[in-house]
Design a protein around this motif. Structure first.
Motif, mmCIF file in Angstrom:
data_model
loop_
_atom_site.group_PDB
_atom_site.id
_atom_site.type_symbol
_atom_site.label_atom_id
_atom_site.label_comp_id
_atom_site.label_asym_id
_atom_site.label_seq_id
_atom_site.Cartn_x
_atom_site.Cartn_y
_atom_site.Cartn_z
ATOM 1 N N SER A 1 8.593 8.812 2.819
ATOM 2 C CA SER A 1 9.340 8.159 4.098
ATOM 3 C C SER A 1 8.292 7.802 5.195
ATOM 4 O O SER A 1 8.312 8.493 6.470
ATOM 5 C CB SER A 1 10.342 9.483 4.499
ATOM 6 O OG SER A 1 10.915 9.042 5.428
ATOM 7 N N ALA A 2 7.437 6.979 4.777
ATOM 8 C CA ALA A 2 6.766 6.466 5.968
ATOM 9 C C ALA A 2 6.629 4.829 5.681
ATOM 10 O O ALA A 2 7.128 4.096 4.551
ATOM 11 C CB ALA A 2 4.992 6.847 5.654
ATOM 12 N N ALA A 3 6.133 4.130 6.698
ATOM 13 C CA ALA A 3 6.322 2.772 6.830
ATOM 14 C C ALA A 3 5.305 2.084 5.690
ATOM 15 O O ALA A 3 4.251 2.639 5.312
ATOM 16 C CB ALA A 3 5.766 2.243 8.015
ATOM 17 N N VAL A 4 5.776 1.116 5.008
ATOM 18 C CA VAL A 4 5.103 0.624 3.974
ATOM 19 C C VAL A 4 4.331 -0.710 4.511
ATOM 20 O O VAL A 4 4.768 -1.519 5.206
ATOM 21 C CB VAL A 4 6.153 -0.030 2.853
ATOM 22 C CG1 VAL A 4 5.068 -0.712 1.840
ATOM 23 C CG2 VAL A 4 6.505 1.141 1.904
ATOM 24 N N THR A 5 2.956 -0.803 4.154
ATOM 25 C CA THR A 5 2.158 -1.901 4.677
ATOM 26 C C THR A 5 1.851 -2.818 3.563
ATOM 27 O O THR A 5 1.952 -2.455 2.260
ATOM 28 C CB THR A 5 0.679 -1.351 5.265
ATOM 29 O OG1 THR A 5 0.301 -0.357 4.359
ATOM 30 C CG2 THR A 5 1.182 -0.756 6.665
ATOM 31 N N ARG A 6 1.536 -4.095 3.780
ATOM 32 C CA ARG A 6 1.122 -5.147 2.729
ATOM 33 C C ARG A 6 -0.075 -5.674 3.044
ATOM 34 O O ARG A 6 -0.619 -5.982 4.170
ATOM 35 C CB ARG A 6 2.266 -6.138 2.836
ATOM 36 C CG ARG A 6 3.969 -5.743 2.890
ATOM 37 C CD ARG A 6 4.854 -6.610 2.986
ATOM 38 N NE ARG A 6 4.962 -7.392 4.032
ATOM 39 C CZ ARG A 6 5.135 -7.351 5.247
ATOM 40 N NH1 ARG A 6 5.603 -6.010 5.686
ATOM 41 N NH2 ARG A 6 5.119 -8.232 6.188
ATOM 42 N N ILE A 7 -0.857 -6.076 1.897
ATOM 43 C CA ILE A 7 -2.110 -6.669 2.085
ATOM 44 C C ILE A 7 -1.937 -8.149 1.655
ATOM 45 O O ILE A 7 -1.181 -8.634 0.691
ATOM 46 C CB ILE A 7 -3.201 -5.835 0.891
ATOM 47 C CG1 ILE A 7 -3.373 -4.504 1.320
ATOM 48 C CG2 ILE A 7 -4.414 -6.790 0.922
ATOM 49 C CD1 ILE A 7 -3.970 -4.675 2.799
ATOM 50 N N ALA A 8 -2.246 -9.189 2.475
ATOM 51 C CA ALA A 8 -2.333 -10.559 2.195
ATOM 52 C C ALA A 8 -3.338 -11.241 2.621
ATOM 53 O O ALA A 8 -4.107 -10.779 3.078
ATOM 54 C CB ALA A 8 -0.920 -10.684 3.180
ATOM 55 N N GLU B 1 0.967 -1.170 0.014
ATOM 56 C CA GLU B 1 0.014 0.074 0.184
ATOM 57 C C GLU B 1 0.935 1.203 -0.140
ATOM 58 O O GLU B 1 1.991 1.178 0.637
ATOM 59 C CB GLU B 1 -0.905 -0.023 1.281
ATOM 60 C CG GLU B 1 -2.070 -1.019 1.184
ATOM 61 C CD GLU B 1 -2.762 -1.125 2.434
ATOM 62 O OE1 GLU B 1 -4.057 -0.991 2.297
ATOM 63 O OE2 GLU B 1 -2.142 -1.201 3.715
ATOM 64 N N THR B 2 0.441 2.149 -0.643
ATOM 65 C CA THR B 2 1.074 3.666 -0.607
ATOM 66 C C THR B 2 0.862 4.274 0.546
ATOM 67 O O THR B 2 -0.402 4.366 0.868
ATOM 68 C CB THR B 2 0.561 4.431 -1.898
ATOM 69 O OG1 THR B 2 0.850 3.717 -3.060
ATOM 70 C CG2 THR B 2 1.423 5.724 -1.690
ATOM 71 N N PRO B 3 1.963 4.731 1.129
ATOM 72 C CA PRO B 3 1.843 5.524 2.583
ATOM 73 C C PRO B 3 0.965 6.756 2.098
ATOM 74 O O PRO B 3 1.242 7.484 0.785
ATOM 75 C CB PRO B 3 3.042 5.742 3.078
ATOM 76 C CG PRO B 3 4.013 4.818 2.354
ATOM 77 C CD PRO B 3 3.551 4.426 1.142
#
Length: 224
Positions: A149-156, A69-71
């Motif tokens: 410059s933010a944490a990258v989250t993932r969808i699973a 996901e885009t921050p």
């Protein structure tokens, strides 16, 4: 019947439609939740479309990551940040109130983001979270932009290893882009009525082809 829970901020409707069209597993029940994984852990769902990282996901689960996901950053439409058409840098937030941001653990709490956005809607501060989540939760008074410059989250997709099934494997395949013609896609089982209708259609097609070759009033040509 397959029961799937999906986290707030995802829009998997096209996968739901393809699963229902291509498979015969007794249907699909979907549960939209701020904590899709909790529904899986509590056995209310067979499969969860969830956001990672999540410390509850351990070696007892299968995990198939689908996309990142885009921050994003959300702010009031009256904010000076609204003049920015592109991404926002952290340096631009000096002195700004941050109502909520992704913690060092990377874990996102959609309920907390929703509450923080209510404060933003009152023209107070900003919220830093996955942009797809901000898109779903933001009100008319709130705008959002990509945040650098933010944490990258993932969808699973996550499911229990001891509760795997053909239905789960079919949904995972669809979410990963498997087509209807793929040999790995389970072939739908047709009912007796569907088989009868298919035979009747095939016979009609054979008759039509025969009439085309030998129209009325025309005798078949002699072979030499």
């Amino acid at each position: 019947m397959l029961t799937l829970s999906f986290i707030t901020g995802t829009e998997p409707g096209k996968w739901f439609e393809r699963f229902r069209e291509r498979t015969r597993h007794g249907g699909l029940e979907t549960l939209d939740s701020d904590d899709a994984l909790a529904l899986l852990i509590d056995a209310h769902a067979d499969l969860a479309l969830t956001r990672l990282p999540d410390t509850r996901v351990d070696e007892t689960f299968h995990v198939v990551e689908l996309y990142t996901e885009t921050p994003g950053i959300a702010f009031s439409r009256d904010s000076f940040l609204a003049a920015e058409s592109g991404g926002i840098d952290p340096a631009e937030l000096e002195g700004e109130i941050i109502n909520w941001s992704v913690p060092d653990s990377g874990e996102v709490d959609p309920a907390a983001v929703r509450d923080a956005l209510q404060v933003v809607a009152a023209n107070v501060g900003v919220v830093i979270a996955p942009r797809p989540l901000l898109k779903v939760l933001s009100r008319k008074q709130v705008e959002h932009r990509p945040f650098r410059s933010a944490a990258v989250t993932r969808i699973a997709l996550v499911w229990r290893k001891d509760a795997d099934s053909d239905a789960i494997q079919d949904f995972v395949g669809i979410a990963r882009g498997r087509t209807a013609n793929s040999t790995r896609q389970a072939a739908p089982k047709r009912s007796a009525r569907e088989k009868t209708l298919a035979r009747q259609a095939r016979r009609r097609g054979e008759k039509a082809q025969g009439a085309k070759r030998n129209p009325p009033g025309k005798k078949p040509g002699k072979r030499r």
